[in-house]
Design an enzyme around this catalytic site. Structure first.
Site, PDB file in Angstrom:
ATOM      1  N   ALA A   1       0.783  -1.324  -0.222  1.00 10.57           N
ATOM      2  CA  ALA A   1       0.174   0.125   0.179  1.00 10.57           C
ATOM      3  C   ALA A   1       1.055   1.366   0.068  1.00 10.57           C
ATOM      4  CB  ALA A   1      -0.968  -0.159   1.194  1.00 10.57           C
TER       5      ALA A   1
ATOM      6  N   SER B   1      11.760   0.735  -3.960  1.00  7.11           N
ATOM      7  CA  SER B   1      11.810   1.146  -5.301  1.00  7.11           C
ATOM      8  C   SER B   1      13.222   1.394  -5.688  1.00  7.11           C
ATOM      9  CB  SER B   1      11.021   2.350  -5.566  1.00  7.11           C
ATOM     10  OG  SER B   1      11.137   2.866  -6.642  1.00  7.11           O
TER      11      SER B   1
ATOM     12  N   TYR C   1       8.897  11.206  -3.584  1.00  2.00           N
ATOM     13  CA  TYR C   1       8.518   9.774  -3.765  1.00  2.00           C
ATOM     14  C   TYR C   1       9.586   8.888  -3.122  1.00  2.00           C
ATOM     15  CZ  TYR C   1       7.771   4.914  -5.324  1.00  2.00           C
ATOM     16  OH  TYR C   1       7.634   3.796  -5.282  1.00  2.00           O
TER      17      TYR C   1
ATOM     18  N   LYS D   1      10.460   6.492   0.260  1.00  2.00           N
ATOM     19  CA  LYS D   1      10.674   5.136   0.207  1.00  2.00           C
ATOM     20  C   LYS D   1      11.766   4.885   1.109  1.00  2.00           C
ATOM     21  CE  LYS D   1       7.333   2.799  -2.102  1.00  2.00           C
ATOM     22  NZ  LYS D   1       6.434   2.076  -1.449  1.00  2.00           N
TER      23      LYS D   1
ATOM     24  N   ARG E   1      12.455  14.501 -20.020  1.00  4.08           N
ATOM     25  CA  ARG E   1      11.483  14.593 -19.143  1.00  4.08           C
ATOM     26  C   ARG E   1      12.573  14.788 -17.641  1.00  4.08           C
ATOM     27  NH1 ARG E   1       7.886   9.322 -17.078  1.00  4.08           N
ATOM     28  NH2 ARG E   1      10.136   8.622 -16.528  1.00  4.08           N
TER      29      ARG E   1
HETATM   30  P1  NAD Z   1      -1.064   0.694  -7.297  1.00  2.00           P
HETATM   31  O1  NAD Z   1      -1.291   2.000  -7.077  1.00  2.00           O
HETATM   32  O2  NAD Z   1      -1.607  -0.019  -8.357  1.00  2.00           O
HETATM   33  O3  NAD Z   1      -1.319  -0.125  -5.810  1.00  2.00           O
HETATM   34  C1  NAD Z   1      -1.184   0.424  -4.599  1.00  2.00           C
HETATM   35  C2  NAD Z   1      -2.317   0.129  -3.799  1.00  2.00           C
HETATM   36  O4  NAD Z   1      -2.227   0.582  -2.642  1.00  2.00           O
HETATM   37  C3  NAD Z   1      -3.763   0.507  -4.451  1.00  2.00           C
HETATM   38  O5  NAD Z   1      -4.796  -0.438  -4.452  1.00  2.00           O
HETATM   39  C4  NAD Z   1      -4.168   1.445  -3.495  1.00  2.00           C
HETATM   40  O6  NAD Z   1      -5.489   1.644  -3.618  1.00  2.00           O
HETATM   41  C5  NAD Z   1      -3.821   0.967  -2.291  1.00  2.00           C
HETATM   42  N1  NAD Z   1      -3.148   2.304  -1.294  1.00  2.00           N
HETATM   43  C6  NAD Z   1      -2.575   3.243  -1.329  1.00  2.00           C
HETATM   44  N2  NAD Z   1      -2.401   3.938  -0.102  1.00  2.00           N
HETATM   45  C7  NAD Z   1      -3.185   3.159   0.954  1.00  2.00           C
HETATM   46  C8  NAD Z   1      -3.318   3.152   2.150  1.00  2.00           C
HETATM   47  N3  NAD Z   1      -2.912   4.381   2.934  1.00  2.00           N
HETATM   48  N4  NAD Z   1      -4.113   2.278   2.831  1.00  2.00           N
HETATM   49  C9  NAD Z   1      -4.565   1.214   2.132  1.00  2.00           C
HETATM   50  N5  NAD Z   1      -4.311   1.029   0.889  1.00  2.00           N
HETATM   51  C10 NAD Z   1      -3.719   1.982   0.285  1.00  2.00           C
HETATM   52  O7  NAD Z   1       0.657   0.596  -7.342  1.00  2.00           O
HETATM   53  P2  NAD Z   1       1.532  -0.462  -7.670  1.00  2.00           P
HETATM   54  O8  NAD Z   1       2.460  -0.312  -9.060  1.00  2.00           O
HETATM   55  O9  NAD Z   1       0.825  -2.136  -7.466  1.00  2.00           O
HETATM   56  O10 NAD Z   1       2.824  -0.250  -6.580  1.00  2.00           O
HETATM   57  C11 NAD Z   1       2.608  -1.166  -5.318  1.00  2.00           C
HETATM   58  C12 NAD Z   1       3.937  -0.721  -4.509  1.00  2.00           C
HETATM   59  O11 NAD Z   1       4.973  -1.175  -5.174  1.00  2.00           O
HETATM   60  C13 NAD Z   1       3.724   0.691  -4.018  1.00  2.00           C
HETATM   61  O12 NAD Z   1       4.087   1.055  -2.788  1.00  2.00           O
HETATM   62  C14 NAD Z   1       4.745   1.449  -5.032  1.00  2.00           C
HETATM   63  O13 NAD Z   1       5.339   2.584  -4.392  1.00  2.00           O
HETATM   64  C15 NAD Z   1       5.524   0.333  -5.367  1.00  2.00           C
HETATM   65  N6  NAD Z   1       6.617   0.407  -6.461  1.00  2.00           N
HETATM   66  C16 NAD Z   1       5.793   0.266  -7.632  1.00  2.00           C
HETATM   67  C17 NAD Z   1       6.415   0.229  -8.789  1.00  2.00           C
HETATM   68  C18 NAD Z   1       5.974   0.585 -10.068  1.00  2.00           C
HETATM   69  O14 NAD Z   1       6.670   0.751 -11.047  1.00  2.00           O
HETATM   70  N7  NAD Z   1       4.684   0.047 -10.165  1.00  2.00           N
HETATM   71  C19 NAD Z   1       8.115   0.347  -8.832  1.00  2.00           C
HETATM   72  C20 NAD Z   1       8.675   0.461  -7.487  1.00  2.00           C
HETATM   73  C21 NAD Z   1       7.754   0.309  -6.489  1.00  2.00           C
HETATM   74  C1  WQD Z   2      10.946   4.777 -18.513  1.00  2.00           C
HETATM   75  C2  WQD Z   2      11.524   5.328 -19.487  1.00  2.00           C
HETATM   76  C3  WQD Z   2      11.180   7.711 -19.885  1.00  2.00           C
HETATM   77  C4  WQD Z   2       7.121   7.663 -20.795  1.00  2.00           C
HETATM   78  C5  WQD Z   2       9.318   5.327 -12.815  1.00  2.00           C
HETATM   79  C6  WQD Z   2       9.272   5.684 -11.597  1.00  2.00           C
HETATM   80  C7  WQD Z   2       9.864   4.781 -10.266  1.00  2.00           C
HETATM   81  C8  WQD Z   2       9.163   3.640 -10.374  1.00  2.00           C
HETATM   82  C9  WQD Z   2       9.006   3.177 -11.668  1.00  2.00           C
HETATM   83  C10 WQD Z   2       7.737   3.652  -8.528  1.00  2.00           C
HETATM   84  C11 WQD Z   2      12.388   6.526 -19.277  1.00  2.00           C
HETATM   85  C12 WQD Z   2      10.634   6.903 -21.011  1.00  2.00           C
HETATM   86  C13 WQD Z   2       8.396   7.144 -20.264  1.00  2.00           C
HETATM   87  C14 WQD Z   2       6.507   8.038 -21.634  1.00  2.00           C
HETATM   88  C15 WQD Z   2       9.140   8.001 -22.447  1.00  2.00           C
HETATM   89  N1  WQD Z   2       7.928   3.594  -9.976  1.00  2.00           N
HETATM   90  N2  WQD Z   2       9.326   7.499 -21.373  1.00  2.00           N
HETATM   91  N3  WQD Z   2       7.804   8.247 -22.785  1.00  2.00           N
HETATM   92  O1  WQD Z   2      10.993   6.782 -15.025  1.00  2.00           O
HETATM   93  O2  WQD Z   2      12.181   4.532 -14.837  1.00  2.00           O
HETATM   94  O3  WQD Z   2      10.465   4.837 -13.171  1.00  2.00           O
HETATM   95  O4  WQD Z   2       8.439   3.753 -12.825  1.00  2.00           O
HETATM   96  O5  WQD Z   2       8.514   3.243  -7.858  1.00  2.00           O
HETATM   97  O6  WQD Z   2       9.811   5.327  -9.274  1.00  2.00           O
HETATM   98  O7  WQD Z   2      10.521   6.728 -11.412  1.00  2.00           O
HETATM   99  O8  WQD Z   2       9.818   4.659 -15.540  1.00  2.00           O
HETATM  100  O9  WQD Z   2       8.371   3.986 -17.102  1.00  2.00           O
HETATM  101  O10 WQD Z   2       8.036   6.400 -16.231  1.00  2.00           O
HETATM  102  O11 WQD Z   2       9.990   5.637 -17.781  1.00  2.00           O
HETATM  103  O12 WQD Z   2       9.681   8.123 -23.317  1.00  2.00           O
HETATM  104  O13 WQD Z   2       5.407   8.566 -22.140  1.00  2.00           O
HETATM  105  O14 WQD Z   2      10.498   5.509 -20.870  1.00  2.00           O
HETATM  106  O15 WQD Z   2      11.842   8.736 -20.244  1.00  2.00           O
HETATM  107  O16 WQD Z   2      13.517   6.742 -20.038  1.00  2.00           O
HETATM  108  P1  WQD Z   2      11.103   5.077 -14.687  1.00  2.00           P
HETATM  109  P2  WQD Z   2       8.987   5.148 -16.618  1.00  2.00           P
END
Ligand code: NAD
Ligand code: WQD
Length: 346
Positions: free
Chosen positions: A88, A131, A155, A159, A298
């Site tokens: 979450a 992350s 963000y 983490k 970006r």
């Molecule tokens: P997501 O938004 O799809 O899932 C997060 C879930 O947590 C959602 O269902 C949301 O409703 C719930 N949530 C948020 N805050 C809450 C709270 N206070 N109480 C209860 N529920 C809550 O995101 P995701 O992509 O599935 O990511 C899951 C976790 O992994 C997150 O902590 C995110 O930071 C981390 N993460 C994601 C990525 C990515 O690229 N998707 C990368 C690295 C880390």
């Molecule tokens: C990937 C590459 C962009 C969109 C992010 C968060 C990170 C984690 C994962 C939560 C980059 C390029 C992207 C677009 C593009 N999330 N791009 N056009 O930035 O590596 O990581 O998601 O933890 O915290 O920062 O992933 O998918 O946003 O970008 O050219 O419309 O794609 O410049 O090189 P990123 P991303």
């Protein structure tokens, strides 16, 4: 250790896949989610996929009363929760810059309140969604777990602070143990196409933007810069199939059974893929053409980021199995079967 595990954020993109893999591995997940960024339909799809009901509590991890009730109800049912997988959290980098307090309150305070509820319930094991963002600009590549932690946005800081909280919590006795899984770039969907990534509004991330172009929801993909010092000038990232990532969580749960204290582990493939390479792989895997236009870099982006994954193999006995082609094919199956994602919330 009982097989009952609490999965916070279990209705989300990664959480729903983690729940599926937990059931497939014989665990009994209990979901807590406030549905601020997900749909209850995701859970219905998970239940259809695994062929069984999944207990769900609509609650916020910051709500101590609700969280203590979740632990107590599990205890009273004779299936006490033995560990937590804490997914979450809010995850949009850009949003965190404009709403830092929201991110610190949700992600950091939410983790503190969850740990406090765990202490009161006598639960001492947690796997945490961290992350690779916490590393910031690379001093060296691939990123090892010993790389400097130097986030560049609220963000990422949230983490990194959560990891510090977990470290301090885990070493003050009581057999506490915490594993922080540092995800690189999870993409794709379960092979069934029933669950997948369903971002609200305009996708921030590359892969869901590609799939929305392919399904006709977006006209073209903007390449955020093509002048990086990379083979083709576009950004290079370590994309990992969300199912591989989910399996990594099952291995992390197993690891906590014989571990004390705090451990951080990268979850990636160890391979870098550029934007243009991912687009090309997607077009080849799906037969869908992706119109691309070059735009400016970006803000905050780095040229390249990929993981050293040797520690995951050593400690968790885990290695990503799926290819970029499978990530593209599985992601497209989800998007083409669900052009509007999960649709409106029920
Ligand atoms: P997501 O938004 O799809 O899932 C997060 C879930 O947590 C959602 O269902 C949301 O409703 C719930 N949530 C948020 N805050 C809450 C709270 N206070 N109480 C209860 N529920 C809550 O995101 P995701 O992509 O599935 O990511 C899951 C976790 O992994 C997150 O902590 C995110 O930071 C981390 N993460 C994601 C990525 C990515 O690229 N998707 C990368 C690295 C880390
Ligand atoms: C990937 C590459 C962009 C969109 C992010 C968060 C990170 C984690 C994962 C939560 C980059 C390029 C992207 C677009 C593009 N999330 N791009 N056009 O930035 O590596 O990581 O998601 O933890 O915290 O920062 O992933 O998918 O946003 O970008 O050219 O419309 O794609 O410049 O090189 P990123 P991303």
């Amino acid at each position: 250790m009982t097989k009952t595990l609490l999965v916070t954020g279990g209705a989300g993109y990664i959480g729903s896949h983690v729940v599926v893999e937990l059931v497939r591995a014989g665990y009994c997940p209990v979901i807590v989610d406030n549905f601020c960024n997900s749909s209850p339909r995701a859970i219905q799809r998970v239940e259809h996929l695994v062929g069984q009901a999944i207990p769900v509590v609509r609650a916020d991890v910051r709500d101590s009363t609700a969280m203590l009730r979740v632990f107590k109800d599990a205890q009273d049912s004779g299936q006490p929760i033995s560990g937590v997988i804490h997914l979450a959290g809010l995850k949009a980098v850009g949003e965190s810059v404009t709403k830092p307090l929201t991110y610190y309150e949700n992600n950091v305070y939410g983790t503190v309140k969850l740990l406090d509820a765990m202490d009161q319930a006598g639960v001492a094991s947690i796997v945490f969604s961290s992350s690779a963002t916490i590393y910031g600009a690379p001093e060296h590549l691939p990123y090892t777990e010993g790389h400097r932690v130097s986030p560049v946005n609220p963000y990422g800081h949230s983490k990194a602070i959560c990891e510090q909280v977990l470290k301090d919590w885990s070493i003050c006795g009581g057999g506490r143990r915490a594993v922080a899984l540092r995800y690189f770039n999870p993409i794709g969907a379960d092979h069934s196409g029933l669950i997948g990534e369903d971002p609200r509004g305009v996708p921030n991330n590359l892969f869901p933007y590609i799939t929305q172009v392919a399904v006709g929801r977006r006209q073209y993909l903007t390449l955020h810069g093509n002048d990086y010092k990379t083979p083709d000038g576009t950004g290079v990232r370590d994309y990992i199939h969300v199912t591989d990532l989910a399996v990594g969580h099952v291995r992390a749960v197993e690891f906590t059974q014989n571990q004390q204290g705090f451990t951080a582990v990268n979850l990636g493939t160890g391979q870098g893929t550029s934007v243009l390479q991912l687009v090309e792989a997607f077009e080849k895997a799906t037969g869908q053409q992706i119109l691309c236009k070059i735009g400016p870099r970006r803000q905050g982006d780095i040229a390249g980021a990929w993981a050293d994954v040797s520690l995951a193999r050593e400690l968790l006995g885990w290695k990503a199995q799926r290819t970029i082609t499978e990530m593209c094919a599985d992601g497209w199956r989800w998007q083409s079967m669900n052009p509007e994602g999960y649709g409106q919330e029920v």
